[in-house]
Design a protein around this motif. Structure first.
Motif, PDB file in Angstrom:
ATOM      1  N   ILE A  91       0.570  17.488  16.084  1.00  0.00           N
ATOM      2  CA  ILE A  91      -0.161  16.511  16.882  1.00  0.00           C
ATOM      3  C   ILE A  91       0.618  16.252  18.162  1.00  0.00           C
ATOM      4  CG2 ILE A  91      -1.050  14.147  16.974  1.00  0.00           C
ATOM      5  CD1 ILE A  91      -1.331  14.197  13.961  1.00  0.00           C
ATOM      6  N   LYS A  92      -0.089  16.245  19.288  1.00  0.00           N
ATOM      7  CA  LYS A  92       0.488  15.916  20.587  1.00  0.00           C
ATOM      8  C   LYS A  92       0.084  14.494  20.954  1.00  0.00           C
ATOM      9  CE  LYS A  92       2.090  16.681  24.852  1.00  0.00           C
ATOM     10  NZ  LYS A  92       3.522  16.886  25.159  1.00  0.00           N
ATOM     11  N   LEU A  93       1.095  13.628  21.178  1.00  0.00           N
ATOM     12  CA  LEU A  93       0.840  12.245  21.578  1.00  0.00           C
ATOM     13  C   LEU A  93       1.010  12.149  23.094  1.00  0.00           C
ATOM     14  CD1 LEU A  93       2.836  10.251  18.845  1.00  0.00           C
ATOM     15  CD2 LEU A  93       0.446  10.955  18.810  1.00  0.00           C
ATOM     16  N   ASN A  94      -0.060  11.735  23.803  1.00  0.00           N
ATOM     17  CA  ASN A  94      -0.008  11.645  25.255  1.00  0.00           C
ATOM     18  C   ASN A  94       0.429  10.273  25.754  1.00  0.00           C
ATOM     19  OD1 ASN A  94      -0.962  14.325  25.517  1.00  0.00           O
ATOM     20  ND2 ASN A  94      -3.073  13.601  25.209  1.00  0.00           N
ATOM     21  N   SER A  95       0.485   9.264  24.857  1.00  0.00           N
ATOM     22  CA  SER A  95       0.888   7.915  25.250  1.00  0.00           C
ATOM     23  C   SER A  95       1.578   7.244  24.070  1.00  0.00           C
ATOM     24  CB  SER A  95      -0.329   7.096  25.704  1.00  0.00           C
ATOM     25  OG  SER A  95      -1.257   6.949  24.634  1.00  0.00           O
ATOM     26  N   GLU A  96       2.173   6.083  24.319  1.00  0.00           N
ATOM     27  CA  GLU A  96       2.817   5.341  23.235  1.00  0.00           C
ATOM     28  C   GLU A  96       1.754   4.799  22.295  1.00  0.00           C
ATOM     29  OE1 GLU A  96       5.176   1.140  22.731  1.00  0.00           O
ATOM     30  OE2 GLU A  96       5.839   2.475  24.347  1.00  0.00           O
ATOM     31  N   LEU A  97       1.918   5.084  21.004  1.00  0.00           N
ATOM     32  CA  LEU A  97       0.936   4.682  20.005  1.00  0.00           C
ATOM     33  C   LEU A  97       1.637   4.165  18.758  1.00  0.00           C
ATOM     34  CD1 LEU A  97      -1.519   7.712  20.257  1.00  0.00           C
ATOM     35  CD2 LEU A  97      -2.002   5.367  20.978  1.00  0.00           C
ATOM     36  N   PRO A  98       0.987   3.235  18.057  1.00  0.00           N
ATOM     37  CA  PRO A  98       1.561   2.799  16.764  1.00  0.00           C
ATOM     38  C   PRO A  98       1.365   3.879  15.701  1.00  0.00           C
ATOM     39  CG  PRO A  98      -0.511   1.660  17.192  1.00  0.00           C
ATOM     40  CD  PRO A  98      -0.213   2.443  18.431  1.00  0.00           C
ATOM     41  N   VAL A  99       2.401   4.129  14.926  1.00  0.00           N
ATOM     42  CA  VAL A  99       2.337   5.094  13.827  1.00  0.00           C
ATOM     43  C   VAL A  99       2.977   4.453  12.590  1.00  0.00           C
ATOM     44  CG1 VAL A  99       2.437   7.076  15.391  1.00  0.00           C
ATOM     45  CG2 VAL A  99       4.546   6.192  14.381  1.00  0.00           C
ATOM     46  N   GLN A 100       2.698   5.017  11.433  1.00  0.00           N
ATOM     47  CA  GLN A 100       3.341   4.562  10.195  1.00  0.00           C
ATOM     48  C   GLN A 100       3.447   5.738   9.233  1.00  0.00           C
ATOM     49  OE1 GLN A 100       2.092   4.111   6.936  1.00  0.00           O
ATOM     50  NE2 GLN A 100      -0.134   4.408   7.148  1.00  0.00           N
ATOM     51  N   VAL A 101       4.586   5.793   8.528  1.00  0.00           N
ATOM     52  CA  VAL A 101       4.813   6.785   7.480  1.00  0.00           C
ATOM     53  C   VAL A 101       5.076   6.034   6.188  1.00  0.00           C
ATOM     54  CG1 VAL A 101       6.283   8.666   6.667  1.00  0.00           C
ATOM     55  CG2 VAL A 101       5.737   8.480   9.101  1.00  0.00           C
ATOM     56  N   ASP A 102       4.174   6.165   5.233  1.00  0.00           N
ATOM     57  CA  ASP A 102       4.298   5.489   3.942  1.00  0.00           C
ATOM     58  C   ASP A 102       4.529   3.990   4.092  1.00  0.00           C
ATOM     59  OD1 ASP A 102       3.868   7.792   2.534  1.00  0.00           O
ATOM     60  OD2 ASP A 102       5.972   8.207   2.147  1.00  0.00           O
ATOM     61  N   GLY A 103       3.783   3.384   5.022  1.00  0.00           N
ATOM     62  CA  GLY A 103       3.858   1.941   5.184  1.00  0.00           C
ATOM     63  C   GLY A 103       4.985   1.445   6.059  1.00  0.00           C
ATOM     64  N   GLU A 104       5.818   2.319   6.619  1.00  0.00           N
ATOM     65  CA  GLU A 104       6.895   1.931   7.534  1.00  0.00           C
ATOM     66  C   GLU A 104       6.419   2.172   8.964  1.00  0.00           C
ATOM     67  OE1 GLU A 104       9.541   0.454   6.706  1.00  0.00           O
ATOM     68  OE2 GLU A 104       9.462   0.695   4.543  1.00  0.00           O
ATOM     69  N   PRO A 105       6.060   1.117   9.723  1.00  0.00           N
ATOM     70  CA  PRO A 105       5.413   1.286  11.038  1.00  0.00           C
ATOM     71  C   PRO A 105       6.397   1.113  12.201  1.00  0.00           C
ATOM     72  CG  PRO A 105       5.061  -0.943  10.252  1.00  0.00           C
ATOM     73  CD  PRO A 105       5.985  -0.276   9.253  1.00  0.00           C
ATOM     74  N   TRP A 106       6.039   1.663  13.340  1.00  0.00           N
ATOM     75  CA  TRP A 106       6.734   1.446  14.610  1.00  0.00           C
ATOM     76  C   TRP A 106       5.862   1.997  15.736  1.00  0.00           C
ATOM     77  CZ3 TRP A 106       7.693   5.415  11.311  1.00  0.00           C
ATOM     78  CH2 TRP A 106       7.768   6.701  11.811  1.00  0.00           C
ATOM     79  N   ASN A 107       6.226   1.697  16.973  1.00  0.00           N
ATOM     80  CA  ASN A 107       5.551   2.238  18.146  1.00  0.00           C
ATOM     81  C   ASN A 107       6.258   3.522  18.560  1.00  0.00           C
ATOM     82  OD1 ASN A 107       3.427   0.378  18.637  1.00  0.00           O
ATOM     83  ND2 ASN A 107       4.916  -1.111  19.408  1.00  0.00           N
ATOM     84  N   GLN A 108       5.502   4.610  18.617  1.00  0.00           N
ATOM     85  CA  GLN A 108       6.072   5.922  18.890  1.00  0.00           C
ATOM     86  C   GLN A 108       5.841   6.318  20.342  1.00  0.00           C
ATOM     87  OE1 GLN A 108       7.926   7.895  16.921  1.00  0.00           O
ATOM     88  NE2 GLN A 108       8.143   9.286  18.657  1.00  0.00           N
ATOM     89  N   GLN A 109       6.909   6.783  20.981  1.00  0.00           N
ATOM     90  CA  GLN A 109       6.815   7.245  22.364  1.00  0.00           C
ATOM     91  C   GLN A 109       6.048   8.563  22.444  1.00  0.00           C
ATOM     92  OE1 GLN A 109       7.968   5.534  25.010  1.00  0.00           O
ATOM     93  NE2 GLN A 109       8.622   3.886  23.652  1.00  0.00           N
ATOM     94  N   PRO A 110       5.535   8.916  23.611  1.00  0.00           N
ATOM     95  CA  PRO A 110       4.808  10.190  23.751  1.00  0.00           C
ATOM     96  C   PRO A 110       5.688  11.373  23.353  1.00  0.00           C
ATOM     97  CG  PRO A 110       4.484   8.808  25.682  1.00  0.00           C
ATOM     98  CD  PRO A 110       5.538   8.135  24.859  1.00  0.00           C
TER      99      PRO A 110
END
Length: 889
Positions: free
Chosen positions: A854-873
């Protein structure tokens, strides 16, 4: 009253015939005492109630002699004071009900706070490894505990009911759970086989703890705030300045009616001190005595108050308020006691030192091997008898005359309020020490014994300490320098260091001197680094060759912070059902100490009690230490304590533990469960620039490399967009007020409120399909209009919802969690999420495959198994990871 003389050997009760005015049950046969007057007998020390016909067959010892019957004393691990209903005190045999009581965290021993001074140090011995014994030579004995049996318990001998809720009756083995009548214990001759839990129980004969002064409760992580604040004796009001006014007021207002009743019965309440120590601590016991009592009756009542065996030649009484302390010799001693206004009369129970230049001491063998068949020996001693003389006499009595006395030492052991040990100097005089103890406390003198043991620890001097809460990802030299700065370069220097768990800032250090190791343990526990208290644990040793074939010990991890107080209840239950050295509190060091202790066992299983995040934490630690362990991929079972528990749902362990299920049934399910594979995936994030991310804050399963790449392990699902944004908001709210998020219902309510707010707020993830590019198995996938993307490894998400939906005829295969494929679905908004959660709709099926980019073009919220954070492009890749076995029902 009709007294029966106490027998010369256990049970040593002091029975007196009584008339009962309410239904009472025999503590021996559990039948009701019938009649109008004089229905039965009661022990004046421990309240044992018995039929006259049962007196000659009573086997339960009186609490006055019970401590002397213990061969190897093991201190209990006490809980905080609480109310325990439908339980009886193991000391006074009365119901606990609404009174404050404590219980042992390891065995089924309950006691009133007021009775805790008279507890018997007979907790089950959970580490009995003997180096010179082989597996075929080991015989496990039953560890019997009286009373508080499970309802409807049947006697293994006569198959009749041996349980009753009316009194303390019946016997239960703390290891195998077998129940019998007290009178049937001697008839049941079979050895203990650990019962139905044998396939998963860690045998105590395989556990070794080097000789140290560290108590068991400190090793297994039982935390107690009691310290010495709970005394079973009353606080005196006249021997101190702090409590006098309050106690005088209580005496003037509360007991007037009682005093009138006592006057009518010609009785009086007298305070008894058993020596100088009780006077210094302002502790005493109250007895009610007739004014016409003789000196012998008065002395016997005082001795019963302190649960001292009835040998009146050892003691005498003095008036505590008289100007000069002299022995009471008046035929009616109660009438001549000194009275002070507003205070009860008081006496001292003194040890008769006069003409006691010689006496007897008890010496016990301390794990001297198969050569010694005696449980104890009684040696004569004088004022001039030294420790070296006692050692020589004991070796002769134990049939070890050829042994070198210089290889042995004598240890003074006191069983009063626990177990305290002290290695004696060779020039000390044991009889003089006993007499000095007798001056301080008659009770403590009776509870003091001596043990003969080898100077060289048969378990070896090697001790491992687990040290945590240091900064992660330092070098070995940096960790060594930190520890040397705390411990000193020479005083407490460790022999070796390793393994080091760099990612967690934890390590194991080893000492070859047990005394130095204990001093280092307490030094590290009191130390901080970067304003963090160091976490230090003394680790037990396990001898794998002492584990029988066919036994796969169960390593239990409990997250006490999950599920409210359910985690703590499970922790206590599993410690009692299993060996406490195989049960670990994740709040005390995490999974690493337990995995290190079990590293040499070739075949074992793991039970994780917690939520999905806890399971991921344990599996990640397994990945880190697996290569250093004999069993690199142990099977894992789950007790769901979290909010969602999606992995537990898929693996059929249920939606959540409610506390209603018997922990024994959970362990039975683990034994009977079958094994199945679970796909695990690696999620790799590569950021375009080197801006800082907001990463998971707790139990993170990720790592960051020098090329700005972050790696995480995924077990359940991975989300981008609106679903991850909602998860991030919940995570931040819980971090701000963690105490409010202590129930599943409340947590789900917070999710609903946050979702409703999202419906009317600015949509951060609108047109998500324009901000990402998806490739599955090397092929570009066009995305429909979306606000969220979810990649599923299991068909459960958000507390049991199935975004993939029911099976239908399309181009996709039927998914499962071991097929090597991931399912990609999309959601159109917060309303769509709610419909999925309620089962009204499914998500949009997008793709299915084993390699996702997956290519992220902007900062987006992500989560892996319930552990979330804002991910940079940047780019992210999801690829297959190692397989782990998971147990299912």
């Amino acid at each position: 009253m009709d007294h029966l003389p106490p027998p010369t050997s256990p049970p040593a009760h002091c029975f007196v015939k009584r008339t009962f005015h309410k239904p009472v049950y025999c503590h021996h046969c559990t039948d009701l005492l019938w009649g109008i007057i004089g229905q039965g007998f009661t022990c004046e020390v421990c309240n044992f109630v018995v039929h006259e016909k049962c007196i000659k067959t009573v086997v339960s010892p009186c609490s006055s002699v019970a401590p002397t019957l213990v061969k190897t004393p093991v201190a209990h691990c006490w809980s905080e004071p609480a109310h325990h209903r439908r339980r009886h005190c193991n000391v006074c045999r009365k119901k606990l009900d609404d009174t404050w009581a404590i219980r042992c965290e390891v065995c089924e021993y309950y006691v009133h706070v007021d009775c805790s001074d008279f507890t018997v140090a007979n907790c089950k011995d959970c580490a009995t490894f003997v180096p010179e014994k082989t597996l075929s030579q080991v015989v496990q004995q039953h560890h019997w505990r009286e009373g508080n049996l499970p309802p409807n318990s049947k006697c293994e001998v006569d198959k009749k009911t041996c349980w009753t809720g009316e009194c303390l009756a019946g016997m239960r083995c703390e290891w195998c759970g077998l129940t019998v009548h007290a009178m049937c214990v001697d008839k049941y001759l079979a050895d203990c086989t650990f019962g139905i839990l044998e396939p998963i129980l860690l045998p105590p004969t395989a556990v070794s703890i080097p000789r140290t002064e560290v108590p068991m409760e400190a090793i297994i992580g039982v935390q107690s705030k009691r310290k010495d604040t709970l005394s079973p004796r009353s606080i005196s009001e006249e021997f101190g300045s702090g409590t006098g006014i309050r106690d005088q007021e209580e005496e003037q207002t509360t007991p007037r009616k009682q005093d009138k009743e006592l006057m009518e019965r010609d009785e009086e309440v007298v305070k008894v001190f058993d020596g100088n120590s009780s006077l210094r601590r302002r502790m005493f016991r109250l007895i009610t005595i007739s004014r016409a009592a003789t000196i012998e009756e008065f002395q016997a009542a005082a001795m019963r108050a302190f649960h001292v065996p009835q040998d009146t030649t050892k003691c005498y009484l003095t008036d505590a308020y008289s100007a000069e302390e002299v022995e009471l010799e008046d035929p009616l001693p109660v009438t001549v006691l000194t009275r002070i206004d507003g205070k009860k009369p008081a006496i001292f129970l003194r040890y008769a030192e006069k003409d006691k230049d010689e006496g007897y001491i008890r010496v016990y063998p301390s794990r001297l091997g198969n050569k010694v068949s005696m449980d104890q020996t009684i040696l004569s001693a004088t004022m001039n008898t030294q420790v070296t003389d006692v050692i020589k006499q004991a070796l002769s009595k134990f049939n070890l005359p050829e042994e070198n006395p210089n290889d042995f030492r004598l240890v003074e052991v006191m069983l009063d309020k626990g177990v305290s040990e002290r290695v004696m100097d060779e020039s000390e005089h044991p009889w003089e020490i006993l007499k000095a103890i007798g001056r301080d406390s008659i009770r403590q003198m009776e509870m003091t014994r001596f043990y003969l043991q080898l100077k060289k620890d048969p378990h070896g001097p090697s001790i491992s300490l687990f040290v945590g809460n240091l900064p992660p990802n330092l070098s070995q030299r940096q960790y060594e320098n930190i520890l040397v700065d705390i411990l000193g370069k020479s005083d407490y220097k460790f022999t070796s260091i390793g393994p080091i768990y760099y990612e967690y800032g934890s390590m194991v250090i080893t000492y070859e001197d047990s005394d130095v190791a204990v001093r280092a343990l307490y030094t590290l526990r009191e130390s901080t680094y970067e304003d963090k208290n160091l976490l230090v644990m003394l680790l037990p040793n396990i001898a794998p060759h002492m584990i029988p074939e066919g036994v796969s010990p169960l390593l239990v991890f409990v997250n006490v912070k999950s599920g409210g107080c359910q985690g703590l209840d499970l922790l206590t239950s599993f410690r009692k059902l299993l060996n406490p050295y195989q049960v670990f509190d994740l709040d005390n060091g995490g999974p690493l100490p337990g995995l290190y202790v079990f590293r040499h066992i070739k075949n074992y299983k793991i039970l994780v009690c917690g939520g999905d995040g806890t399971i991921g934490w344990v599996l990640q630690c397994l990945d880190n230490v697996g290569q250093d362990s004999e069993c690199q991929s142990p099977a894992v079972a789950i007790v769901p304590l979290g909010t969602g528990n999606d992995l537990a749902r898929v693996l059929r362990w249920g939606p959540g533990y409610t506390g209603g299920e018997d922990p024994l049934n959970i362990l039975k399910d683990v034994i009977d469960a079958e094994e199945i594979r679970l796909d695990r995936w690696t999620v790799v994030f590569h950021i375009e620039d080197k801006q800082d991310d907001k990463l998971p804050l707790s139990n993170s399963t990720g790592s960051t490399s020098e090329d700005n790449t972050q790696i995480f392990v995924m077990n359940n699902y991975f989300g981008i967009g609106i679903e991850a944004e909602l998860c991030l908001d919940f995570h931040n709210a819980r971090e701000e007020n963690p105490n409010k998020f202590n129930s599943r219902l409340h947590n789900k309510g917070v999710y609903v409120k946050m979702g409703l707010r999202k419906m009317v707020s600015r949509k951060l993830c609108k047109d998500l399909h324009k901000e990402i590019r998806l490739e599955v198995d090397g092929r570009h996938v066009e995305l429909p209009p979306l606000e969220g993307l979810i990649i599923l490894n299991i068909l459960s998400w958000g507390s049991g919802a199935n975004p993939w939906g029911p099976e239908k005829d399309d181009q996709f295969n039927k998914p499962n969690h071991w097929d090597g494929n991931l399912e990609v679905v999309g959601v159109t908004g917060i309303v769509h999420l709610g419909q999925i959660q309620s089962g009204l709709r499914s998500a949009i099926r997008i793709a299915q495959g084993g390699h996702i980019r997956i290519k992220l073009n902007s900062e987006l919220p992500v989560q892996v198994d319930g552990e979330p954070w804002n991910q940079q492009p940047g780019d992210l890749v999801v690829l297959k990871s190692a397989l782990k076995k998971i147990i299912i029902k």
